[in-house]
Scaffold this motif. Structure first.
Motif, PDB file in Angstrom:
ATOM      1  N   ALA A   1       0.833  -1.203   0.000  1.00 35.49           N
ATOM      2  CA  ALA A   1       0.000   0.000   0.000  1.00 35.49           C
ATOM      3  C   ALA A   1       0.871   1.257   0.000  1.00 35.49           C
ATOM      4  O   ALA A   1       0.571   2.237  -0.687  1.00 35.49           O
ATOM      5  N   ILE A   2       1.967   1.224   0.760  1.00 35.51           N
ATOM      6  CA  ILE A   2       2.883   2.361   0.793  1.00 35.51           C
ATOM      7  C   ILE A   2       3.470   2.619  -0.587  1.00 35.51           C
ATOM      8  O   ILE A   2       3.585   3.760  -1.033  1.00 35.51           O
ATOM      9  N   SER A   3       3.820   1.544  -1.289  1.00 32.79           N
ATOM     10  CA  SER A   3       4.344   1.682  -2.644  1.00 32.79           C
ATOM     11  C   SER A   3       3.308   2.314  -3.559  1.00 32.79           C
ATOM     12  O   SER A   3       3.628   3.185  -4.382  1.00 32.79           O
ATOM     13  N   GLY A   4       2.058   1.908  -3.405  1.00 33.13           N
ATOM     14  CA  GLY A   4       0.988   2.491  -4.211  1.00 33.13           C
ATOM     15  C   GLY A   4       0.802   3.976  -3.942  1.00 33.13           C
ATOM     16  O   GLY A   4       0.582   4.766  -4.867  1.00 33.13           O
ATOM     17  N   VAL A   5       0.910   4.368  -2.663  1.00 32.29           N
ATOM     18  CA  VAL A   5       0.810   5.786  -2.316  1.00 32.29           C
ATOM     19  C   VAL A   5       1.968   6.571  -2.926  1.00 32.29           C
ATOM     20  O   VAL A   5       1.800   7.700  -3.393  1.00 32.29           O
ATOM     21  N   GLY A   6       3.154   5.951  -2.962  1.00 37.95           N
ATOM     22  CA  GLY A   6       4.304   6.592  -3.598  1.00 37.95           C
ATOM     23  C   GLY A   6       4.061   6.874  -5.070  1.00 37.95           C
ATOM     24  O   GLY A   6       4.438   7.931  -5.587  1.00 37.95           O
ATOM     25  N   VAL A   7       3.430   5.927  -5.748  1.00 34.56           N
ATOM     26  CA  VAL A   7       3.093   6.133  -7.161  1.00 34.56           C
ATOM     27  C   VAL A   7       2.109   7.292  -7.312  1.00 34.56           C
ATOM     28  O   VAL A   7       2.239   8.129  -8.210  1.00 34.56           O
ATOM     29  N   LEU A   8       1.134   7.363  -6.400  1.00 35.94           N
ATOM     30  CA  LEU A   8       0.160   8.455  -6.446  1.00 35.94           C
ATOM     31  C   LEU A   8       0.846   9.803  -6.222  1.00 35.94           C
ATOM     32  O   LEU A   8       0.511  10.808  -6.867  1.00 35.94           O
ATOM     33  N   LEU A   9       1.843   9.840  -5.342  1.00 33.56           N
ATOM     34  CA  LEU A   9       2.597  11.071  -5.115  1.00 33.56           C
ATOM     35  C   LEU A   9       3.346  11.506  -6.373  1.00 33.56           C
ATOM     36  O   LEU A   9       3.453  12.698  -6.670  1.00 33.56           O
ATOM     37  N   ILE A  10       3.860  10.556  -7.111  1.00 33.72           N
ATOM     38  CA  ILE A  10       4.539  10.868  -8.374  1.00 33.72           C
ATOM     39  C   ILE A  10       3.556  11.502  -9.360  1.00 33.72           C
ATOM     40  O   ILE A  10       3.869  12.511 -10.007  1.00 33.72           O
ATOM     41  N   VAL A  11       2.353  10.938  -9.433  1.00 32.81           N
ATOM     42  CA  VAL A  11       1.337  11.471 -10.345  1.00 32.81           C
ATOM     43  C   VAL A  11       0.960  12.904  -9.950  1.00 32.81           C
ATOM     44  O   VAL A  11       0.856  13.791 -10.808  1.00 32.81           O
ATOM     45  N   LEU A  12       0.770  13.145  -8.650  1.00 28.15           N
ATOM     46  CA  LEU A  12       0.407  14.492  -8.197  1.00 28.15           C
ATOM     47  C   LEU A  12       1.534  15.487  -8.444  1.00 28.15           C
ATOM     48  O   LEU A  12       1.293  16.652  -8.781  1.00 28.15           O
ATOM     49  N   THR A  13       2.780  15.039  -8.288  1.00 27.52           N
ATOM     50  CA  THR A  13       3.928  15.922  -8.534  1.00 27.52           C
ATOM     51  C   THR A  13       3.959  16.381  -9.986  1.00 27.52           C
ATOM     52  O   THR A  13       4.310  17.528 -10.282  1.00 27.52           O
ATOM     53  N   LEU A  14       3.615  15.495 -10.899  1.00 27.20           N
ATOM     54  CA  LEU A  14       3.598  15.848 -12.313  1.00 27.20           C
ATOM     55  C   LEU A  14       2.566  16.931 -12.627  1.00 27.20           C
ATOM     56  O   LEU A  14       2.647  17.595 -13.658  1.00 27.20           O
ATOM     57  N   LYS A  15       1.594  17.107 -11.750  1.00 27.12           N
ATOM     58  CA  LYS A  15       0.563  18.113 -11.959  1.00 27.12           C
ATOM     59  C   LYS A  15       0.903  19.464 -11.321  1.00 27.12           C
ATOM     60  O   LYS A  15       0.172  20.437 -11.490  1.00 27.12           O
TER      61      LYS A  15
END
Length: 408
Positions: A377-391
């Motif tokens: 789950a932590i890894s999944g949240v990390g991916v979501l953080l990457i997506v938000l950073t791109l925005k």
């Protein structure tokens, strides 16, 4: 020493005191303080929960009070309160009083860190703020390192109180130095000049309330919530995962933690320096990628030397994260009041995310019988953080003023 360098070094020292001494020293002294006071682990849980609440309240207090008295006075006052609380702990023979003092210490961690955005912006040039905040954010690791040196020297002789005395006196010295340097540098006022930023077009600034609902601000708050949600449980359940489920010994677990602390002493400065060259958004993508990889290691291959690799990756990300966000805010915010408000609420979101993440991770581990799901789950949240950073918008005041979002 030039004023800006002196200020950054002293702020790093106060972070070492408020976070390293004020929050993490208790964890190292729990067995010895238990022997003296006779409290159980349920009370330890109550104290740590109370400390989180103290941090949240401290962040809210900093948002409200900093614009009224100025970031400089807020930091000086917080450092002084931190020093006094550290010195009062060894004088107390009541565990309830100790719990109150630890909650107060957690509050000073927030009231020191939140106004730093205002002070850093006033003494550090625009292009070097990533480096400055990177060093400041690594202060925690220096405090933890000092704890690790003092505890083995005094605790075996039953002198755990001496450790509190020493770090308290050290914090008194830092608070006095901060007062002198801030006074000499003219940082003890409400209206402190901001260090030069790149020239931009004049923009009619809307009210602070309108600025706080811009898309990039909401993204920052969401990211801070997710940072707390992911990184706090990563550490909270690390020893339990290593020792109870994966079967590693105490020594190996200690090596993992030592590596996290050692790498953290340099990671903030290194990533901060890099962010001034490649951009804060690119640096964020790097550290969130490290979180994803570190968590995946504990899911896919948590054996042999791989947990040590995960420790390096996590530490490379964890300490710089807390410098990159305020550096980004200081570059995009149109005023010091806006920067303090944004970062103060960001700290509240971070603490809330940490509380919810720790609670949810515990439920998930109990339900599944394994911590592997937690790290997935932590890894999944990390991916979501990457997506938000791109925005996030690019690091230019003009873009921030326009309230636009842009992708890489």
């Amino acid at each position: 020493m030039r004023l800006n360098a002196a200020v950054v070094v002293l702020l790093t020292g106060l972070v070492a005191a408020t976070y390293g001494f004020g929050i993490y020293l208790f964890a190292q002294l729990v067995p010895d303080m238990q022997a003296s006071f006779g409290f159980d682990f349920s009370y330890v849980g109550s104290i740590t929960a109370s400390a989180q609440l103290g941090f949240l309240l401290g962040a809210l207090l900093a948002v409200w009070l900093t614009p009224k008295i100025g970031g400089g006075w807020m930091i000086v006052a917080s450092g002084t309160v931190c020093a006094l609380a550290l010195l009062l702990i060894p004088l107390s023979n009541n565990i309830f009083v100790v719990g109150v003092l630890l909650t107060l210490l957690a509050g000073t961690a927030a009231t020191v860190f939140v106004p730093m955005v205002d002070v850093i912006a006033s003494v550090v040039a625009y292009r070097y703020r990533g480096l400055a905040m990177g060093l400041v954010s690594s202060g925690t690791s220096y405090g933890v390192a000092i704890n690790s040196l003092l505890v083995p020297l005094y605790v075996p002789q039953g002198e755990w109180r001496s450790v509190w005395w020493l770090v308290g006196l050290l914090t008194v010295a830092m608070a006095v130095l901060v007062l002198l340097v801030f006074k000499k540098g003219g940082l003890l006022g409400q209206n402190v000049p901001v260090a030069a930023a790149p020239a931009t077009e004049d923009v009619a600034l809307p009210s602070l309330r309108l600025e706080l609902i811009k898309p990039w601000v909401l993204l920052i708050w969401s990211m801070n919530f997710l940072i707390g949600f992911a990184t706090f449980p990563f550490q909270t359940y690390l020893s339990s995962y290593l020792r109870t489920e994966l079967g590693f010994g105490v020594q190996y677990s200690a090596q993992v933690w030592a590596l996290i602390g050692f790498v953290g002493m340099f990671a903030g400065l290194a990533i901060g320096w890099l962010s001034d060259r490649i951009g804060l958004r690119a640096a964020m993508l790097l550290v969130y990628g490290c979180v994803v990889l570190a968590a995946l290691i504990f899911v896919v291959s948590p054996s042999g030397y791989w947990p040590l690799v995960a420790a390096v990756l996590f530490s490379t990300a964890f300490y710089p994260i807390f410098g990159l966000i305020p550096a980004y805010v200081s570059k995009l915010a149109s005023s010091s009041a806006m920067a303090v408000s944004i970062f103060g609420i960001a700290n509240v979101m971070q603490g809330s995310g940490g509380m919810l993440g720790n609670y949810g991770a515990g439920l998930l581990a109990n339900h599944s019988g394994s911590f592997a799901g937690v790290y997935a789950a932590i890894s999944g949240v990390g991916v979501l953080l990457i997506v938000l950073t791109l925005k996030l918008p690019r690091e230019t005041p003009a873009t921030a003023a326009a309230g636009l979002t842009a992708s890489c």
